[in-house]
Design a protein around this motif. Structure first.
Motif, PDB file in Angstrom:
ATOM      1  N   GLY A 145      46.362  58.578  55.465  1.00 40.85           N
ATOM      2  CA  GLY A 145      46.310  57.132  55.273  1.00 40.85           C
ATOM      3  C   GLY A 145      45.080  56.705  54.495  1.00 40.85           C
ATOM      4  O   GLY A 145      45.145  55.822  53.628  1.00 40.85           O
ATOM      5  N   GLN A 146      43.940  57.334  54.776  1.00 41.75           N
ATOM      6  CA  GLN A 146      42.702  56.971  54.090  1.00 41.75           C
ATOM      7  C   GLN A 146      42.697  57.450  52.636  1.00 41.75           C
ATOM      8  O   GLN A 146      42.160  56.773  51.754  1.00 41.75           O
ATOM      9  N   LEU A 147      43.313  58.607  52.378  1.00 38.55           N
ATOM     10  CA  LEU A 147      43.399  59.097  50.999  1.00 38.55           C
ATOM     11  C   LEU A 147      44.272  58.179  50.142  1.00 38.55           C
ATOM     12  O   LEU A 147      43.982  57.961  48.955  1.00 38.55           O
ATOM     13  N   ILE A 148      45.340  57.634  50.743  1.00 37.75           N
ATOM     14  CA  ILE A 148      46.207  56.687  50.012  1.00 37.75           C
ATOM     15  C   ILE A 148      45.393  55.469  49.575  1.00 37.75           C
ATOM     16  O   ILE A 148      45.532  54.985  48.446  1.00 37.75           O
ATOM     17  N   ILE A 149      44.526  54.971  50.463  1.00 41.12           N
ATOM     18  CA  ILE A 149      43.701  53.804  50.134  1.00 41.12           C
ATOM     19  C   ILE A 149      42.769  54.132  48.963  1.00 41.12           C
ATOM     20  O   ILE A 149      42.591  53.314  48.048  1.00 41.12           O
ATOM     21  N   ILE A 150      42.181  55.326  48.966  1.00 43.95           N
ATOM     22  CA  ILE A 150      41.309  55.735  47.855  1.00 43.95           C
ATOM     23  C   ILE A 150      42.088  55.775  46.544  1.00 43.95           C
ATOM     24  O   ILE A 150      41.629  55.283  45.507  1.00 43.95           O
ATOM     25  N   ILE A 151      43.306  56.335  46.590  1.00 39.23           N
ATOM     26  CA  ILE A 151      44.141  56.432  45.383  1.00 39.23           C
ATOM     27  C   ILE A 151      44.483  55.040  44.846  1.00 39.23           C
ATOM     28  O   ILE A 151      44.503  54.814  43.637  1.00 39.23           O
ATOM     29  N   VAL A 152      44.737  54.093  45.757  1.00 37.90           N
ATOM     30  CA  VAL A 152      45.074  52.725  45.345  1.00 37.90           C
ATOM     31  C   VAL A 152      43.925  52.082  44.559  1.00 37.90           C
ATOM     32  O   VAL A 152      44.161  51.312  43.616  1.00 37.90           O
ATOM     33  N   PHE A 153      42.691  52.414  44.910  1.00 42.82           N
ATOM     34  CA  PHE A 153      41.534  51.798  44.245  1.00 42.82           C
ATOM     35  C   PHE A 153      41.162  52.475  42.925  1.00 42.82           C
ATOM     36  O   PHE A 153      40.388  51.906  42.148  1.00 42.82           O
ATOM     37  N   ILE A 154      41.676  53.672  42.671  1.00 44.30           N
ATOM     38  CA  ILE A 154      41.299  54.407  41.454  1.00 44.30           C
ATOM     39  C   ILE A 154      41.603  53.641  40.164  1.00 44.30           C
ATOM     40  O   ILE A 154      40.768  53.619  39.251  1.00 44.30           O
ATOM     41  N   PRO A 155      42.782  52.966  40.011  1.00 39.65           N
ATOM     42  CA  PRO A 155      43.039  52.231  38.764  1.00 39.65           C
ATOM     43  C   PRO A 155      41.992  51.161  38.448  1.00 39.65           C
ATOM     44  O   PRO A 155      41.757  50.859  37.271  1.00 39.65           O
ATOM     45  N   ILE A 156      41.354  50.580  39.479  1.00 40.44           N
ATOM     46  CA  ILE A 156      40.325  49.562  39.242  1.00 40.44           C
ATOM     47  C   ILE A 156      39.150  50.155  38.470  1.00 40.44           C
ATOM     48  O   ILE A 156      38.491  49.455  37.690  1.00 40.44           O
ATOM     49  N   LEU A 157      38.913  51.455  38.635  1.00 43.79           N
ATOM     50  CA  LEU A 157      37.782  52.110  37.962  1.00 43.79           C
ATOM     51  C   LEU A 157      37.980  52.176  36.450  1.00 43.79           C
ATOM     52  O   LEU A 157      37.027  52.439  35.714  1.00 43.79           O
ATOM     53  N   SER A 158      39.206  51.947  35.983  1.00 39.14           N
ATOM     54  CA  SER A 158      39.474  51.987  34.544  1.00 39.14           C
ATOM     55  C   SER A 158      39.231  50.640  33.857  1.00 39.14           C
ATOM     56  O   SER A 158      39.339  50.536  32.634  1.00 39.14           O
ATOM     57  N   LEU A 159      38.911  49.590  34.636  1.00 41.02           N
ATOM     58  CA  LEU A 159      38.657  48.277  34.044  1.00 41.02           C
ATOM     59  C   LEU A 159      37.394  48.307  33.185  1.00 41.02           C
ATOM     60  O   LEU A 159      36.469  49.069  33.447  1.00 41.02           O
ATOM     61  N   SER A 160      37.358  47.446  32.174  1.00 42.89           N
ATOM     62  CA  SER A 160      36.192  47.363  31.295  1.00 42.89           C
ATOM     63  C   SER A 160      35.772  45.906  31.144  1.00 42.89           C
ATOM     64  O   SER A 160      36.439  44.998  31.647  1.00 42.89           O
ATOM     65  N   GLY A 161      34.675  45.667  30.438  1.00 45.42           N
ATOM     66  CA  GLY A 161      34.202  44.308  30.201  1.00 45.42           C
ATOM     67  C   GLY A 161      33.733  43.626  31.471  1.00 45.42           C
ATOM     68  O   GLY A 161      33.232  44.269  32.397  1.00 45.42           O
ATOM     69  N   VAL A 162      33.907  42.299  31.524  1.00 45.34           N
ATOM     70  CA  VAL A 162      33.458  41.512  32.676  1.00 45.34           C
ATOM     71  C   VAL A 162      34.190  41.938  33.944  1.00 45.34           C
ATOM     72  O   VAL A 162      33.596  42.046  35.025  1.00 45.34           O
ATOM     73  N   GLU A 163      35.519  42.201  33.812  1.00 47.68           N
ATOM     74  CA  GLU A 163      36.313  42.628  34.972  1.00 47.68           C
ATOM     75  C   GLU A 163      35.760  43.910  35.561  1.00 47.68           C
ATOM     76  O   GLU A 163      35.659  44.054  36.792  1.00 47.68           O
TER      77      GLU A 163
END
Length: 235
Positions: A145-163
Motif C-alpha cells: 500500500g505504501q509503495l503504491i502511494i510513492i508510485i502515485v507521486f512520481i509523475p509530480i517529479l517530472s513537473l517543471s517551471g513554477v509548478e
C-alpha cells in the motif's frame, strides 16, 4: 538587523538604510502555523487511533510512528537540500503515514490475544514468535500500500517551471515520509508491539467496540443491498 546597524555607522553623513520589505513576521507566523497544524493533527490522529483500536498501548505505538517518520523525512530533506515550508510539510497526511503500522499492530494484538486465550500467560519468547508470524503475514499488505502511494507521486517529479518549484518539494517530502513509514514498519513497529502490547482482553476498553458495532450496523445492510443490486451499483 545587527549587521545593518553596523553598516549604518560606516555610511556617509546623511545616508541611511531604510527597511523596505520586512518578512520576519511572515516567517514566524508561517513557522507557528506549521507547528500548530502538525501538533493538532498528531493529537487528533492519536486519539482516534486509540479509540478505534481499543488499546492505549497499541494506539500509542501507532501514533509514535508519526514523529519518527517526520524525523526520517526531515533528515532526507536536509540531505537533498529541500526547504521546510507550508507546502512541503502541510501536505503530509498522518493517516497515510500510519496506515501500515495500523495493519501490523492491530493484527499482532489480535494474534497475541488469541494465543493468550489458548495458552494463558505469554512469556517474551512467545510474544516474539507470535509477532514475527503476524508481522510477516501482514507486511506484504502494509508495504504494498505504501509503495503504491510513492508510485502515485512520481509523475509530480517530472513537473517543471513554477509548478515544479511548488509541487516537487511537496512530493519529495511525502515520499520521504512514506520511506520512513516503511522503515519503521519493518523494524520499530514489530519490536514495540512485541514488548509493549498486552495480550489480556480486559485491557481493551468498550468504547472502541461500541464505535465498531455502530459502523457494522450501518455497513452490513448497505453491503447486503449492494450485493443484491449488482447492476444498480455497477451502473
Amino acid at each position: 538587523k545587527a549587521r545593518i546597524a553596523q553598516l549604518q555607522e560606516s555610511l556617509p553623513e546623511g545616508v541611511e538604510i531604510v527597511p523596505f520589505l520586512e518578512r520576519s513576521t511572515l516567517v514566524s507566523k508561517t513557522i507557528s502555523t506549521v507547528i500548530e497544524n502538525l501538533l493538532i493533527g498528531f493529537i487528533i490522529v492519536a486519539i482516534v487511533v486509540i479509540l478505534l483500536i481499543g488499546n492505549i498501548r497499541a494506539g500509542l505505538i501507532i501514533s509514535s510512528v508519526i514523529p519518527l517518520c517526520f524525523l526520517i523525512a526531515l533528515s532526507l530533506m536536509y540531505v537533498f537540500n529541500i526547504d521546510v515550508n507550508l507546502m512541503s510539510m502541510g501536505a503530509l497526511d498522518f493517516g497515510i503515514i500510519i496506515d501500515g503500522a495500523v495493519i501490523i499492530v492491530e493484527f499482532t494484538a489480535l494474534r497475541l490475544l488469541q494465543k493468550a486465550s489458548k495458552k494463558g500467560s505469554l512469556n517474551q519468547e512467545d510474544k516474539d514468535e507470535t509477532t514475527i508470524k503476524a508481522t510477516s503475514r501482514m507486511m506484504r499488505s502494509a508495504i504494498f500500500g505504501q509503495l503504491i502511494i510513492i508510485i502515485v507521486f512520481i509523475p509530480i517529479l517530472s513537473l517543471s517551471g513554477v509548478e515544479g518549484k511548488m509541487f516537487i518539494p511537496m512530493a519529495l517530502t511525502f515520499i520521504f515520509a512514506i520511506i520512513g513509514a516503511i522503515i519503521t514498519c519493518l523494524t520499530y513497529v514489530p519490536v514495540m508491539s512485541s514488548i509493549f502490547i498486552n495480550s489480556k482482553a480486559k485491557n481493551r476498553f468498550k468504547i472502541s467496540e461500541k464505535i465498531l458495532e455502530g459502523v457494522r450496523w450501518a455497513y452490513i445492510p448497505s453491503l447486503k443491498w449492494a450485493l443484491r443490486q449488482k447492476k444498480v451499483v455497477i451502473g
